[in-house]
Write an enzyme that holds these catalytic residues in place. Sequence first.
Site, PDB file in Angstrom:
ATOM      1  N   GLU A 131       0.641  -1.376   0.129  1.00  0.00           N
ATOM      2  CA  GLU A 131      -0.007   0.036   0.024  1.00  0.00           C
ATOM      3  C   GLU A 131       0.626   1.281   0.022  1.00  0.00           C
ATOM      4  O   GLU A 131       0.601   2.174   0.843  1.00  0.00           O
ATOM      5  CB  GLU A 131      -0.983   0.217   1.204  1.00  0.00           C
ATOM      6  N   ASN A 172       2.359  -5.103  -3.056  1.00  0.00           N
ATOM      7  CA  ASN A 172       0.886  -5.060  -3.159  1.00  0.00           C
ATOM      8  C   ASN A 172       0.052  -4.013  -2.816  1.00  0.00           C
ATOM      9  O   ASN A 172       0.383  -2.950  -2.085  1.00  0.00           O
ATOM     10  CB  ASN A 172       0.767  -6.182  -1.828  1.00  0.00           C
ATOM     11  N   HIS A 208     -10.351  -6.287  -2.229  1.00  0.00           N
ATOM     12  CA  HIS A 208     -11.266  -6.212  -1.327  1.00  0.00           C
ATOM     13  C   HIS A 208     -12.332  -5.532  -2.045  1.00  0.00           C
ATOM     14  O   HIS A 208     -12.581  -4.253  -2.110  1.00  0.00           O
ATOM     15  CB  HIS A 208     -10.663  -5.309  -0.145  1.00  0.00           C
ATOM     16  N   GLU A 236      -5.863 -10.722  -1.720  1.00  0.00           N
ATOM     17  CA  GLU A 236      -6.549 -10.693  -0.493  1.00  0.00           C
ATOM     18  C   GLU A 236      -8.208 -10.636  -0.844  1.00  0.00           C
ATOM     19  O   GLU A 236      -8.876  -9.865  -0.211  1.00  0.00           O
ATOM     20  CB  GLU A 236      -6.279  -9.188   0.334  1.00  0.00           C
ATOM     21  N   ASP A 238     -12.069 -10.444  -1.129  1.00  0.00           N
ATOM     22  CA  ASP A 238     -13.140 -10.907  -0.338  1.00  0.00           C
ATOM     23  C   ASP A 238     -14.172 -10.064  -0.989  1.00  0.00           C
ATOM     24  O   ASP A 238     -13.887  -9.005  -1.705  1.00  0.00           O
ATOM     25  CB  ASP A 238     -12.953 -10.765   1.268  1.00  0.00           C
TER      26      ASP A 238
HETATM   27  O1  9MR Z   1      -7.326  -8.410   8.255  1.00  0.00           O
HETATM   28  C1  9MR Z   1      -6.395  -7.818   8.894  1.00  0.00           C
HETATM   29  C2  9MR Z   1      -6.942  -7.078  10.249  1.00  0.00           C
HETATM   30  O2  9MR Z   1      -7.121  -8.356  11.072  1.00  0.00           O
HETATM   31  C3  9MR Z   1      -6.119  -6.524  10.833  1.00  0.00           C
HETATM   32  O3  9MR Z   1      -6.407  -5.732  12.123  1.00  0.00           O
HETATM   33  C4  9MR Z   1      -5.410  -4.984  10.112  1.00  0.00           C
HETATM   34  C5  9MR Z   1      -4.308  -4.356  10.560  1.00  0.00           C
HETATM   35  O4  9MR Z   1      -3.309  -5.113  10.666  1.00  0.00           O
HETATM   36  O5  9MR Z   1      -5.108  -5.634   8.915  1.00  0.00           O
HETATM   37  C6  9MR Z   1      -5.994  -6.488   8.097  1.00  0.00           C
HETATM   38  O6  9MR Z   1      -5.539  -6.931   6.978  1.00  0.00           O
HETATM   39  C7  9MR Z   1      -5.263  -5.990   5.944  1.00  0.00           C
HETATM   40  C8  9MR Z   1      -3.991  -6.334   5.409  1.00  0.00           C
HETATM   41  O7  9MR Z   1      -2.645  -6.685   6.115  1.00  0.00           O
HETATM   42  C9  9MR Z   1      -3.433  -5.261   4.069  1.00  0.00           C
HETATM   43  N1  9MR Z   1      -4.637  -5.114   3.233  1.00  0.00           N
HETATM   44  C10 9MR Z   1      -5.767  -4.730   3.985  1.00  0.00           C
HETATM   45  C11 9MR Z   1      -6.514  -5.862   4.815  1.00  0.00           C
HETATM   46  C12 9MR Z   1      -7.618  -5.576   5.166  1.00  0.00           C
HETATM   47  O8  9MR Z   1      -7.566  -4.440   6.093  1.00  0.00           O
END
Ligand code: 9MR
Length: 325
Positions: A131, A172, A208, A236, A238
Amino acid sequence: MPDWPALRSLMPSNVRIGTAVDGRVLATDARYRAVLGRDFNAATAENAMKWSQLQPTPGTYVWQVSDDLVAFAEENGLAMYGHTLVWHSSVPSWVSESWSAEELGELLRQHVTAVVSRYRGKIWAWDVVNEVLDEDGSLRDTIWLRKLGPDYIADAFRWAHAADPDARLFINDYGTEGRTRKADGLLRLVSKLRASGVPIHGVGFQSHLQWDKAPVEVAGNLRRFADRGLSVAITELDVRIQLPVTPERLARQAMLYEQMLAACLAVSTCESFTLWGFTDARSWIPYNYPGYGAACLFDSEMKPKLAHSALVDALREDRTGAPGG
Ligand code: 9MR
């Protein structure tokens, strides 16, 4: 044991099917482990490999949850995808702008080197940077950009490559799966990195999605990156549904899952198709999008949803490669 067709047995042999895994649930939930090992042949740590989890206080690494996940993956024939080395979020509070640029750069180098070295040979691909772009395609304003300047991206790839020369190294992001300004910016960035000889091998498209919005021209967009010699991956996926869940919304969700799989299978360098969790019982969506949920392939009782059978049907019809295992 479950009685639905296992997705991993239907995938073409050159494309992995993965999911984010919650390391703490893995330790306690036998049904979760059973479905994970049966339907998937790749896993991403949902949180266990983030900096805040691995090194909450300076100098003390906490490897247990991450090590256990890597061991589970090895024992069950899942390839591990590492997530994530450099991110602006989930960084421990002691990693702050009070350090000098030189000190912060050294902390980042040490972190990348320590984590990649620990799992050398055990992780097939890493999200090296996560990101780093803004919606307009320019570099996102983060602690790393502010303190280290834009070269932190190339540096991170070089450090990761030095620590595990065989790992595939990915950039990513989200909002880049369709043709957007951000995707254009990503293409410019990776082209520049490639041209400067930076060891970058692939681009991850988080995906997402929301049930009523389809990204535009996904296969065509992915192909632009493949044409530059890069692997691509859905990292990722969903598809969140606005509650209440209705048959119509589940059908739209199934269609989006299927379209994303089709886009991946249509691009020759697409190496993996990864979901951000597989059961509605354990998804980040309800916490982050109030009023939304049911984003995964399995419901909260671990029953496969329409989206699961849509993927099964699509894979049974697909003739792009031999079935894998
Ligand atoms: O699903 C993840 C969530 O449990 C955490 O609280 C959050 C912060 O670390 O990150 C979420 O996963 C993210 C991923 O690491 C990067 N892309 C977006 C995902 C969803 O927010």
